[in-house]
Every structure is written in C-alpha cells, then in structure tokens.
Design a protein around this motif. Sequence first.
Motif, PDB file in Angstrom:
ATOM      1  N   TYR A 186       0.592  -1.278   0.143  1.00  0.00           N
ATOM      2  CA  TYR A 186      -0.239  -0.261   0.304  1.00  0.00           C
ATOM      3  C   TYR A 186       1.173   1.398   0.052  1.00  0.00           C
ATOM      4  N   ALA A 230       3.653   1.139  -1.280  1.00  0.00           N
ATOM      5  CA  ALA A 230       3.948   1.728  -2.646  1.00  0.00           C
ATOM      6  C   ALA A 230       2.946   3.030  -3.066  1.00  0.00           C
ATOM      7  N   ARG A 231       1.849   2.846  -3.154  1.00  0.00           N
ATOM      8  CA  ARG A 231       1.035   3.015  -4.308  1.00  0.00           C
ATOM      9  C   ARG A 231       0.988   4.634  -3.692  1.00  0.00           C
ATOM     10  N   THR A 232       1.522   5.521  -2.096  1.00  0.00           N
ATOM     11  CA  THR A 232       1.170   6.841  -2.146  1.00  0.00           C
ATOM     12  C   THR A 232       2.657   7.134  -1.876  1.00  0.00           C
ATOM     13  N   MET A 271       5.988   9.793   1.075  1.00  0.00           N
ATOM     14  CA  MET A 271       5.729   9.025   1.285  1.00  0.00           C
ATOM     15  C   MET A 271       3.817   9.614   0.737  1.00  0.00           C
ATOM     16  N   PHE A 321       4.740  -5.746  -4.134  1.00  0.00           N
ATOM     17  CA  PHE A 321       5.276  -4.404  -4.203  1.00  0.00           C
ATOM     18  C   PHE A 321       5.594  -4.123  -5.995  1.00  0.00           C
TER      19      PHE A 321
END
Lengths: 119, 623, 336
Positions: free
Chosen positions: A104, A106-108, B363, C42
């Motif tokens: 998750y 990674a997506r942000t 992030m 990922f």
Amino acid sequence: MSESKHSESSEPAPVSEQQVREVEKHMKKYVLIGGVQAIMVLIAVTVAVNVSASLQVLATLLVTCVNGLVIALILMHLKEEKQTIWKFLIFTAIFFFILFFLTYLARTDVITQTLHNHH
Amino acid sequence: MATAATTHSPDHGHGHDDHHDLGFWQKYVFSQDHKVIGIQYGITGLAFLFLGFCLMMLMRWQLAHPGLPVPSFLGPMLQKVFPAIFANDQNGHPGMLTADGYNILGAMHGTIMVFFGVVPVAVAAFGNYVMPLQVGAPDMAFPKLNMASYWTFFVSCVIMLSSFFVAGGPAKSGWTSYPPLSVISDSGPNVHPFFNGQTIWLLGMVFNITGSLLGSINTIATCIQLRAPGMTWMRLPFFCWTQLVTAFLLLLAFPPLEAAGFMQLMDRAFGTSFFIPTGLMVGGHLTHWSGGGSPLLWQHLFWFLAHPEVYVLILPAIGIVGEVIANNTRKPLYGYKAMVGAIFVLGFLSFVVWAHHMYMTGMGAKVSSFFQTTTVMISIPSVILVTALLLSLWGGAIRFTVPMLFATTFLPMFGIGGLTGIPLAFNSTDLYLHDTYYVIGHFHYVVAPGTIFALFAGVYYWYPKACGRMMNDTLGKLHFWFSIVFINGIFFPMFIQGIAGVHRRWYDGGVSYEQIIKPVLHWNNFMSASAFLLGATQLIFIFNFFYSIFRGRKVPNDNPWDATTLEWDTPTPPGHGNFTKPITVYRGPYEYSVPGADKDFTPQSEPPKSDKPAAAPTPALAH
Amino acid sequence: MEIPHTVTPRPDTGLYNAKLAIWLFLASEVMLFGGLFSAYAFLRMGADDGYWPHGLLDVPVGTLNTILLIISSVCVVLAWASLKMRRWKQYQAFLGAAVVLGTVFLVIKLSYEWNDKFHHFGTFIKKDKWAEYDKYLGNDYLAKKGLAPRPEITGHLHEVEVEVAPENKAQLDALIQKRGLEISKSEEGGKTLSIKVKAPSDAEALRNEPGVKIEAFEMALDEIYTDPTNPKYDRPGFWKRHLSEQVATIHADDLDSWSAFVPKHSSFLAIYYAITGLHGLHILGGLVMFIYFLFFDRALYLRNPEHMANRIEVVGLYWHFVDLVWIFVFPVFYLL
C-alpha cells in the motif's frame, strides 16, 4: 527418557497393537488429505483459467489459502498443536501482514508515481 | 555482608560430564559449551567495537583537520595498506582520507558497530553466557547449533573484513546501503564483477543474518524449554526476558532484510532491477537496467529490520542494567511486571514504526501521520522502563561498584538519547533535522553511552564468574570517569551543530559551508579531541581486561556480589554442564533485603524455611 | 548434565526442544518468504500497464510439479507414521519415495522450466515505436478493446546483425570462432555482419564486445505475435508458448531493453527466479536431510526409536512448509 534396552543389532521393541491401529487410521487420513489437496490445486487451475479477469485473482487466492490451511492444520498438525506455538505463530502472522502493508505504501509514494508517468 | 558461600572447584562440574576429555580444539575453539561460545562472541564483538571506533577516529581526524594527512607513521602506512581509502594530499604527503574513503569508513563504521559489535556482544555474548545460567539450564538447548551460529558469524566477519583488501575498497553506500547508489557503486572496469566492496558487504550480511537467526532460535528454545524446576515465568530474571524478546525481534525482523539482501545481490550480480526504477540516468546516460523496480522497496525492507534492530541493541542493555541495579541497590526492581509488559509492548510496536526513517522520501501525509503516531506511542514503554529503573534506585543502599557506575550512568544517557528522539518522531521537525548531526547525536546517545556503557557494566559484573577473578577496581573507575566525560564531549556538541544545520555527510566537516555554520564549526576540534581521548581511555579497559585474567583479585566465593540469581550458584568458572547439583527455584529473582531474612539477599535456589509458606512474594510487591 | 527434553516433552509446554525450534525456524521462514512475496506484490502493483506478463509459465508442468510435491509431502508424514509403528522397511520406502519425488521436482524445474527460459528471447519495444511494430504487437486492437498493451515481442533468436569498427574486427572474429558461430552475411567489407547465434547468451557476448554495435535481431516469433488481433489471445494463454515459422527483424534502436528470459529480463522474471530459486534451495536442503536420515541414522533408531520418529516429524514439518510455500508460489506465478 525412554532409552531402549535392546542391544545395538536387534530391532526396537514393537509397539502395542492398539497403537498400530491408531496410527494406521491416521495414515488413511493423510492419504485422503493428499488427494483433497491435489484436487484443490486442479480447482485453482480451473478457476484461474475460467473465472472472469476481475475475480480471477481473488478466487484463485481463496482456493489456495484454503489449501494452505489444510496443509498447516492437518499435515503439520497445527490443529492439535500446543498453545506456546500458536502464540508466536499468531504474532508471526500479524507481522507478515504488516509486511504486506508496504504494498500500500508503494502506491502512495510520490516519487515512483512520477517515474511511472514518464515511462 | 552475609555469610560467604563455599567455593566449588571448577573441576567438580566436569565430574558430571561425559565429555571431559575434550582436546584443546574442541574445548576452546570448536566448543559446544555455551559459555565458551559466549566468550568467543564477546571477544570477537569487543574487537569489532574497537575496530569500528578506530574507523570513526580516522573520520574525526578528517572532520577536524580536513585535507590533512593522518599524522606520523600512520598516514603512509594506512595508505600503503588501504590505497582505496587514502591518497596523497596537495603537497604530496601520503595518508589523506579521500572523499570515497570517508564514505567507506562511514559505511563500515555503521555496519561493524551495529551488526558485528554491539549485537554480538549484547545479544550473542551475554545471551549465550548468562541467560542459560540464569534460567538454570545445563547448556543451550542445541549446543551444536550454537557452535554453528558462532562459526557462521565468524565467516561473516572474515568476509566483511576481506572487503577492505579488494580493488575499489569496501562498501561505500552507507550502512543502510540505499539503492540505486549501492547497486551502481563498486562496478566498472577497475573492480571485480563479484568480489567488490558492496557485493561482499551483501554476502557478509547474509551470513551474519543466518548466524543471528540460528542463535535466536536457540535462545528462545532454551528460555522456554530449559528453565529449571520452579523457574516460573514471573520468577525469570529481567535480563532473560529482554533476551527472549530480543531473540523474537531478530527471528522475525531479520528475514525480510535477508530477502532484500538476496535481491540486491541479484541486482548486482545478475543485473535485475528490484531496486532500480525505470529510466534511471547515471552520469547523464540511461542505464541498461530493465527497470520497473523501486528504491523504496529496499528502504521498506531494510527499515523493517533495522528499526526492530534498534531495540535489539537497547533491550539486552536494559536487561543488564536491571540486573546490576537490583544487585547494587540491594532491593528488588521496581515494577518488575510492568517492565516485562513494557518490553513486550516495545517489541511489538517496534515492528510498526519503521517508516519514520523515511519521512523525507515523500511517502505522503497519510502514511507519515500513521508512523508518527506509532513512533510517539513507542516512547511510552521506553519511559516505563527508564522510570522503573530510576525508581529502583529510590531508597536503596546503593553500592557504587564499577558495574553500578556504568549502569546508573546508562539512565541519564539513554534518557538524553530517547528524549532527543522525540523531535525526530514528528514529521515537521524531522524535515529540518533529518540528516544533520542532531540525528547522529540522538542515536549515538542511545547506543554509545547507552548500550555500550551497559555492556561495560555487564563485563565488569559477570567477569568474576567467567574468570574467577575480579577486574581491578581503580582502573575500572578511571575507565568509567574518563569515558563519561569524553563520550559526552563527542556527542553533545552534535546536537548544537545539528540544530545549526550541519549535515552528517559533509566530508570536510563543513568547511565549504563555512558561511552558514561558522559559529559551530569550531566544535569539530573539540569533538575530535574527545574522540581520541575516549579511544585512549579504552586502553585502560583493555589492559584491565587482560591483566585481571592473570593478576586480578581472586573471587572470595562463588557469589562475590551477593546476588540472588542462579548464575551465582555455579562453580567459578562454571564447568561444562554448569551446575554441580540439581537446581530448584523457590522464589522471585530479586529477593534483596527481605524483612526478617538473616542476610540481605536470598538466592532463588534457597529453599524456604519450613515455618514459612512456600510461595515467594512477587518482587513487584515486595516493596 | 544431560540437556532435558530432547526426546520427551516438557510437561508445562507439552513440547520437546526440536519441535519448538522447528516452528520458530518456520516462523522466520514465513518472514523470509513474506519479504519476497511482499516484494512481488510491491513490484506487480508498481508495474506499468502491460509490463507484468501473464501466462509466461507452463501451467501443465507447474501443476505436475505441484502434485509431485503434495505426494512427497504425504509420503513424509507416512514415513513418520511408519516409525511410530516401528516399521523400518516401510519408513524407508516412504521416505525414499519422497526423495525421488523431490528430485524429480528439481530436475523438472532446472532442466526443463529454467533451461527453456534461458533460450527464450524477448525485446521490449520503445513506446514511441509501438506503431511500427503493430502488426506483431496488435496494440491498436488491444487499446480499442480496453485491454492492457503488449510492450514486448518474444520468440527464439536466430541472427544478430552487428556493425563493427575496423580496429575491433579481429577481436570479433576471434569471439565468433571461440563460440563456434557462423557468419551468414557480410557487407561493406565486413563492417556489417549477420551472425547466426545458438543461444541468447551469444548475443550477450556480442553486446559486451568492444567496438561492436548490435543493429538488429532476427527472431522466430511466438505464435501470438503472428496473429496478435486474434481474440483467442485476449486472455493470456496458460500453456507452453508455441513457436511459429515466421521470422521478424527488430531494430536494436527501437528497443528499451532486450535479453533472454533470465532474471534481468523484467521484474516478473527477477522475482520469479528469486522465489523459485530460494524455494529450490530449500528442496535441496530437505533432500540432503532425508538422505542422511534414510541411510546414516539407523543407529539412532535402534538406540532410541522415539527420538528418530521425532527427527522425522521435525524434518517433515519443514518439508510440509516447503510444500506450503509452493502451494502459494504456483498460483502467484503461473496462474495470476
């Protein structure tokens, strides 16, 4: 400690008839479980090939998880395992899922997203 | 002082053992005895701590005197041995640290101190030597596995050291080995495609991790399975609790880094792109990698280990401090149960704070807020631990022995380290402080005057058990007082510099940014001088350590500190198999100054008097 | 003093030492493979549309391997049960069967599956050149149907066309000689050469040769690229990729990257080799232990059969875990 008193060359003392029957019953169960697993693998393949693309991942993983649980609970005897082992396996499971939290993350991430847009 | 226990002869322990005819190699080198392995870990670890410190002193020379060769015969000699790290200065004098060399020393200092110094001493040495004795076990649960862990670790040490001698020098991408830098460094025509610094670093780490994993399995199995009769969980000495939790951290946090290590090895050896983003440009040219990976993946997997690793460094230290404080205040630890609870909470939370090392990666606010929250939460159990230890001092009849000096000093030092971490936990302040000397000061206060002082306390405390002789008291006190002064001389100015904005990776100590940081630049000299003096001070310890083996005062009995825990029930030094008689535990770990008792300590193995109820009071309620 | 609870369980935990230890070890293995699987997720989630291949692996062979492992897993638990009944011969038969099955698994994996990939060749076309290769890629068609694009053309590499600087010609000739390659066409006095290659590794050698610039590849196409707009290719195939007779020329300048189906080919193959390689090492480790217990541990059986049964139980737990990992590897790489 139950060291066998027999001399080096002879076979160990046989176990009781009742224990043999008990074990043999279990052996039948293990063979059956093997069959069940093989069938579930085939089901997973069938599902993956035939189910529509949107559901494919979910459905296949579901069948696989059930199959994995069968191995862990029955073949690995986790069903009857002691509390001590369950305790730290539960923690391991929690940390395992925390590890997947990073997909998750990674997506942000702003940086990788930018890179992808430029591909 | 109470009645002295009798001294068992060490050979007595051997009488119970089947393998007392072991030759030299099996007894001292390829030993399966947890105590010998513990000492092997200890010596190796201490040697690496000193090596890591030497690397740092070279860096500090450069920071205080940028561009000046290392003085006297050292400079030319170092340049001869390590041509990748040193070069001639402007005037042609040999022995000047190069920029690459500075990065190498930085990377290797971190790696060696964390993975080859502190962890082997704190976890493997004390865990191996003391923990089985404290739970009343004859050995670790798996002696062969124990030996295998040490030798796996030893191989990793040899691999890591060998990287100093390959073309291009050792790893130079920081102890964190962030890609893409770490993947593209140490490549090219002048270095070996496989035997180069960074690849060897990865290989060494894979072995180091494997050794740690084997050791942690052994520790947990011993702690759970081999407790002596009557050693219930709430009678377990606090040190054993910290070792147990630490072993779990190692067991579950290290494997993801091992996985990441494999992946980086593949990136380097097979040209995969796990950590290489699509379209990476190096030196203005598109690289040949297929791309599709992410540098962040490495950072996540690395910090998934490396944050729990911080607690791996600190928990055994707190355990040692707990033992020493209880013994030297002559009273039970305050809030033993709360402390045990706190280390479990600490262990659990340490798995969900890792990305606070990554606020600067972008992030996103949501993720940062999450990790900010968990990071602030984790300070609660830490504060419980320090508070409990501090309250343990209250009203005690404190004996300021050398171990106690180090243990009490741990508290304020760890306190400074912990409290200065709070601004780093918050996103907004961290953005300013990130990568400044403030961060260096913060974590060094935790591990240097924190953990390493606790390790010294442990060495001085358990040395008589292992060697049968006490370490010299005067030399110990000299070592302590000089150390505490100089170590603060190194690390406190770092806060001042860091807040002023001095960046942690400036190779010239900040001279090129003089306009900005002029008011704090002069601290470099002060800090470096402190570092050299601290290094000199450690010679006192080294001398004392070896001198006392032969000339130290002999222990008056098996329990020279009048302690309660089981390790003092063994002969001095304990033979193979540890205890000469079957051990049963009747009471909690810290029954000091029990009202009505005939002496001020009641060992765990002492049976209750027949006219008293058998149940021992829990230590938490004893005061 | 003996170490307690090596065979008999400790009363309060109900476990003997090795049982506890193996579960601890497996817990760390969960995290090890967890790290790799989370890397898989990922990378897959981060992959651009079309850059995560589907149906690249041979499902029938994978299914066969999965079932082999399941049977071997059952064999190990039966071997343990045989020891519980003190039937040494039967134990040997079952554990021997597990060794054979595990070996077959490894042989299939290495000599068929991996080896086949090392000989397969793929070229990733630059996005701005997709139109030129659309007769192979069919991306117009896929875009209209709302499907993910195909960025890559795959098949078997036949020939490599190179341009060589005059001063490096001799060195190149030596390389061609050393590798036993054949020059099919030579133009401009040997400045441009067409070299017949035996395997993609020959092309890698040419890439690393100084003064040599690869101009183009001639490759036999996988069937899908001969008829890319056929709706039957809309979903990824699950069987071995069939090679066609059709040969295509692909210019090196039009490519983002090219290689055999080796780890560096793509994120998918990188993580595939990482996970299956590590899993294969686990299989190998298990086989070594099995062989030891089969042939070199009878003395322990005679001395203390219960201890021996415990050993097989523990190594069995490890083997079931290796099986369990494969149960997840199989769908994740072969099916999804």
